[in-house]
Design an enzyme around this catalytic site. Structure first.
Site, mmCIF file in Angstrom:
data_model
loop_
_atom_site.group_PDB
_atom_site.id
_atom_site.type_symbol
_atom_site.label_atom_id
_atom_site.label_comp_id
_atom_site.label_asym_id
_atom_site.label_seq_id
_atom_site.Cartn_x
_atom_site.Cartn_y
_atom_site.Cartn_z
ATOM 1 N N GLU A 162 89.985 71.695 -89.700
ATOM 2 C CA GLU A 162 89.970 71.390 -91.138
ATOM 3 C C GLU A 162 91.131 70.480 -91.556
ATOM 4 O O GLU A 162 91.961 70.856 -92.400
ATOM 5 C CB GLU A 162 90.009 72.686 -91.958
ATOM 6 C CG GLU A 162 88.839 73.612 -91.690
ATOM 7 C CD GLU A 162 88.798 74.817 -92.637
ATOM 8 O OE1 GLU A 162 89.769 75.018 -93.383
ATOM 9 O OE2 GLU A 162 87.790 75.544 -92.611
ATOM 10 N N GLU A 360 82.889 77.901 -88.074
ATOM 11 C CA GLU A 360 83.299 78.986 -88.979
ATOM 12 C C GLU A 360 82.264 79.124 -90.081
ATOM 13 O O GLU A 360 81.707 78.139 -90.553
ATOM 14 C CB GLU A 360 84.661 78.707 -89.657
ATOM 15 C CG GLU A 360 85.869 78.872 -88.791
ATOM 16 C CD GLU A 360 87.159 78.583 -89.556
ATOM 17 O OE1 GLU A 360 87.207 78.831 -90.785
ATOM 18 O OE2 GLU A 360 88.114 78.099 -88.923
#
Length: 458
Positions: A162, A360
């Site tokens: 991320e 995720e």
């Protein structure tokens, strides 16, 4: 209805070094920030209070095995391996990561290893962090050391987790250290992160390792309020800034021309060197990890921008609260399972259908102890959440999307950045005081799903 998944589908979960290991001798940005502003952390609980993976890695991996994981993603801590970021390698860290990797492989659990998951060594931040190209070079050296140490047994590498989050948190919205609000500096951090990623990919290719290298991006589909051209344009700009600013360089080897033109028109472009374009083109990946939690819903701005205010993404759009949306009230996030399908279709139709997996997806809930029945947390809400997302994922795969697996966030309830243990995400309940682990109902459900490579849903 039965949802069956392709053979060799990756079933597992994800975690990170800083959120699980504990017991560090050096200092990351998080340790530094917590020491100075503990009030910014939920209940004053800092990064030393984790789920103690550094001590309990062997029994934790047994629990992974019990949950029928065939894969597991965690990260290496740059600060643990090279405490000052650029100097000597810490032999204790090498021993620890060797043991973890070897045990995972021995248990038939494929290790997926991330090189950077928000945990900058403080020594590197002190010279400017990602604003400084010297840190880009230091990261490339760190990556190469990791490949040399562990690349014979780790076949799935990820340069960053991320990477948009440190940009947003540290340089735009003041929720990560160094708490800067400055778009130009944010753009520089994002740009240098892409250069660091590309240098790591370059080093990996040069080493002719047997595995593959990728990146993990949190993709938030941008949905316009309406088909009005002003709303559509607002959603497009949000997509450019928050998704395509990383997605295009790593999959296409270049930035979107309209993003470059937009930032140039406001004098917000980072400083570039002539050779950067070649380097970015070299950074195309083998495997994309997709983190999906929530959609982004936007509309055109209803009010004029304050010209004295700092330049921000929100100069171009407002957030939109869709009536009737389904919410996770504890996290303040919308739950929208079709978003996972929309991401996969976009990758298939606009990016050449790259090899990808859901790295995720998860649901944080506060005060889960109230759901204990007969000594176990009955988190049926998490089972419903996962199965709904998996059914949309299944639809994408059945329509030709090249998605190879699903990893849940997370395995054991862990420490979460500024939120500590406020919201719990794990398949396994953690008693923070005793460090006792107890499998939740969702953990049993996931173990059965992974074992059968399928699940049933009405």
């Amino acid at each position: 209805m039965k949802y069956a998944f392709p053979d060799n589908f990756w079933w597992g979960s994800a975690s990170s070094a800083l959120q699980t290991e504990g017991t560090r001798e050096g200092e990351t940005t998080w340790d530094y920030w917590f020491a100075r502003e503990p009030n910014r952390f939920h209940n004053g609980v800092g990064p030393q209070h984790t789920s103690t993976f550094y001590q309990h890695w062997k029994t934790d991996i047994q629990l992974l095995k019990q949950l029928n994981h065939n894969s597991f993603r965690t990260s290496i801590s740059w600060e643990r391996l090279i405490p000052d970021g650029i100097g000597e390698v810490n032999p204790d860290a090498v021993d620890f990561y060797n043991q973890v990797i070897d045990e995972l492989n021995e248990q038939g659990i494929t290790p997926f290893i991330t090189l950077f998951h928000f945990d900058m060594p403080m020594a590197m931040q002190e010279i400017g962090g990602w604003e400084n190209r010297d840190v880009v070079d230091a990261y490339a050296r760190y990556a190469q050391i990791c490949f040399e140490l562990f690349g014979d047994r780790v076949l799935h590498w990820f340069t960053f987790n991320e990477p948009i989050v440190p940009v947003e948190g540290g340089y735009l919205y003041d929720f990560h250290y160094p708490n800067v609000v400055d778009f130009r500096r944010a753009a520089t951090v994002a740009y240098h992160t892409v250069l660091a990623h590309a240098k790591a990919v370059q080093a990996y290719r040069a080493g002719h390792y047997a595995g593959e290298i990728g990146i993990v991006l949190n993709l938030t589909p941008s949905y316009p309020r309406s088909r009005n051209p002003a709303d559509v344009k607002a959603a497009h700009i949000a997509d450019l800034m928050f998704n395509r600013s990383f997605l295009d360089p790593v999959l296409r080897g270049e930035y979107p021309a309209d993003l470059v033109a937009l930032l140039k028109s406001y004098d917000q472009l980072p400083a570039c060197k002539p050779e950067d374009g070649f380097l970015i083109a070299e950074g195309k990946i083998d495997l994309l990890g997709v983190n999906y939690y929530q959609p982004r819903r936007v509309k055109c701005r209803d009010s004029a921008v304050n010209p004295q205010a700092p330049f921000m993404p929100e100069w171009f759009f407002d957030n939109y609260e869709m009536p009737g949306r389904k919410m996770n009230p504890y996290r303040g996030w919308e739950i929208y399972a079709p978003g996972i399908y929309d991401i996969l279709v976009n990758l298939r139709d606009n990016y050449g259908n790259p090899r990808c997996f859901i790295s995720e997806n998860g649901m944080g809930v506060e005060n889960e102890q109230r759901f204990i029945e007969n000594g176990q947390i009955n988190d049926q809400y998490r089972i419903d959440f996962i199965s709904e997302h998996l059914s949309w994922l299944h639809k994408g795969i059945s329509e030709g999307c090249n998605c190879l697996g699903y990893h849940m966030w997370t395995f054991i309830d862990n420490w979460s950045w500024c939120n500590a243990y406020k919201n719990r995400y794990g398949f396994i309940q953690l008693d923070v005081e005793t460090q006792q682990r107890t499998i939740k109902k969702s953990g049993e459900w996931f173990a059965a799903t992974a074992l059968n490579n399928s699940f049933d849903k009405e």
